[in-house]
Design a protein around this motif. Structure first.
Motif, mmCIF file in Angstrom:
data_model
loop_
_atom_site.group_PDB
_atom_site.id
_atom_site.type_symbol
_atom_site.label_atom_id
_atom_site.label_comp_id
_atom_site.label_asym_id
_atom_site.label_seq_id
_atom_site.Cartn_x
_atom_site.Cartn_y
_atom_site.Cartn_z
ATOM 1 N N TRP A 68 -3.207 -1.865 1.689
ATOM 2 C CA TRP A 68 -3.433 -1.194 2.970
ATOM 3 C C TRP A 68 -2.688 -1.873 4.108
ATOM 4 O O TRP A 68 -2.096 -1.221 4.958
ATOM 5 N N ARG A 69 -2.721 -3.210 4.122
ATOM 6 C CA ARG A 69 -2.067 -3.938 5.215
ATOM 7 C C ARG A 69 -0.560 -3.657 5.228
ATOM 8 O O ARG A 69 0.050 -3.541 6.291
ATOM 9 N N TYR A 70 0.016 -3.565 4.032
ATOM 10 C CA TYR A 70 1.456 -3.305 3.960
ATOM 11 C C TYR A 70 1.766 -1.894 4.460
ATOM 12 O O TYR A 70 2.700 -1.683 5.233
ATOM 13 N N LEU A 71 0.984 -0.915 4.016
ATOM 14 C CA LEU A 71 1.205 0.469 4.435
ATOM 15 C C LEU A 71 1.050 0.602 5.945
ATOM 16 O O LEU A 71 1.805 1.335 6.597
ATOM 17 N N GLU A 72 0.080 -0.107 6.510
ATOM 18 C CA GLU A 72 -0.087 -0.087 7.964
ATOM 19 C C GLU A 72 1.132 -0.708 8.651
ATOM 20 O O GLU A 72 1.560 -0.249 9.712
ATOM 21 N N ALA A 73 1.681 -1.758 8.024
ATOM 22 C CA ALA A 73 2.868 -2.415 8.593
ATOM 23 C C ALA A 73 4.049 -1.461 8.638
ATOM 24 O O ALA A 73 4.856 -1.493 9.585
ATOM 25 N N VAL A 74 4.162 -0.593 7.631
ATOM 26 C CA VAL A 74 5.256 0.392 7.605
ATOM 27 C C VAL A 74 5.145 1.330 8.808
ATOM 28 O O VAL A 74 6.147 1.742 9.388
ATOM 29 N N THR A 75 3.912 1.653 9.195
ATOM 30 C CA THR A 75 3.700 2.596 10.301
ATOM 31 C C THR A 75 3.842 1.944 11.672
ATOM 32 O O THR A 75 3.970 2.645 12.681
ATOM 33 N N LYS A 76 3.832 0.599 11.725
ATOM 34 C CA LYS A 76 3.783 -0.082 13.026
ATOM 35 C C LYS A 76 5.046 -0.883 13.369
ATOM 36 O O LYS A 76 5.190 -1.338 14.503
ATOM 37 N N GLN A 100 1.546 6.780 5.984
ATOM 38 C CA GLN A 100 0.320 7.317 6.581
ATOM 39 C C GLN A 100 -0.447 8.175 5.579
ATOM 40 O O GLN A 100 -1.675 8.081 5.476
ATOM 41 N N LYS A 101 0.288 8.981 4.829
ATOM 42 C CA LYS A 101 -0.349 9.834 3.824
ATOM 43 C C LYS A 101 -0.972 8.996 2.713
ATOM 44 O O LYS A 101 -2.090 9.267 2.267
ATOM 45 N N ALA A 102 -0.254 7.948 2.266
ATOM 46 C CA ALA A 102 -0.771 7.067 1.223
ATOM 47 C C ALA A 102 -2.032 6.359 1.697
ATOM 48 O O ALA A 102 -2.988 6.174 0.926
ATOM 49 N N LEU A 103 -2.070 5.957 2.966
ATOM 50 C CA LEU A 103 -3.252 5.309 3.539
ATOM 51 C C LEU A 103 -4.444 6.268 3.538
ATOM 52 O O LEU A 103 -5.560 5.895 3.147
ATOM 53 N N GLU A 104 -4.204 7.499 3.980
ATOM 54 C CA GLU A 104 -5.270 8.500 4.037
ATOM 55 C C GLU A 104 -5.839 8.767 2.643
ATOM 56 O O GLU A 104 -7.054 8.846 2.455
#
Length: 217
Positions: A68-76, A100-104
């Motif tokens: 999750w932290r990595y996916l959030e990093a991609v968005t930020k 964002q879709k993968a996080l959801e």
């Protein structure tokens, strides 16, 4: 007798990456999107290592980039980083949307796993209230159950016509779409090994798949 010091646990392989490339891989704070093609860079740097293999690195990268932290990093973050922590290419909007879709989806699965536990608790709390008052007929309920029509299934949405990738195009560095569940995700072929094909998703995640799961972009 020859001994081996190879790491066996994926978490140990991740620890190896944290120590070997501290400016690139982070445990929690400071995580940034990885440069596209980072697997090749890692493979070159660890060539001849007695601790980890390329297969283990690929598995570790898969775990790291699905966090999750990595996916959030991609968005930020605006830029990706290379092994030395230097800015690489810009994070494209398509990559942000995919993350964002993968996080959801990941959070939805987590919520779904927790839901049955709450439902069982609620069932236990309300079971005693389901008894009918003395003398009340159950016929109305039965009739309601008989007359109740099942909800029509929703028609599957067509995502448009997609064409399978020809066998002649299953080559390293070719851009493709790979089928993950019901979704088609843009990716790049990084390795072809007989029937197995390794691709890198737009988030940097490494995935092993079959040639028949690849489609033309």
């Amino acid at each position: 007798m020859e001994t081996t010091n190879k790491l066996k646990d994926i978490n140990e392989v991740l620890e190896f990456l944290f120590k070997e490339f501290p400016n690139c891989f982070k445990k929690k704070d400071g995580i940034k999107p990885l440069k596209v093609g980072i697997f090749k860079d890692v493979a070159e740097r660890i060539e001849g290592s007695e601790l980890v293999s390329k297969t283990q690195v690929r598995q570790a990268l898969r775990k790291y980039t699905s966090n999750w932290r990595y996916l959030e990093a991609v968005t930020k973050n605006e830029f990706r980083v290379d092994l030395d922590g230097n800015d690489a290419e810009k994070v494209e909007q398509e990559h942000i949307e995919h993350a964002q879709k993968a996080l959801e989806e990941s959070r939805a699965k987590m919520a779904k796993r927790k839901k049955p536990q709450r439902s069982r608790q609620q069932d236990g709390d309300t079971k005693s209230y389901k008894k009918k008052p003395h003398g009340q007929s159950r016929s109305n309920d039965k009739g309601a159950r008989v007359n109740k029509k099942p909800a029509p299934q929703q028609a599957k949405r067509s995502s448009g016509k997609v064409e399978p990738l020809p066998a002649s195009e299953v080559k390293v560095n070719n851009k493709v779409k790979v089928k993950l569940g019901q979704a088609l995700v843009n990716a790049t072929i990084t390795e072809v090994n007989k029937d197995e094909v390794h691709v890198e998703l737009v988030t940097g995640m490494q995935v092993k798949t079959k040639a028949d799961s690849l489609f033309i972009v």
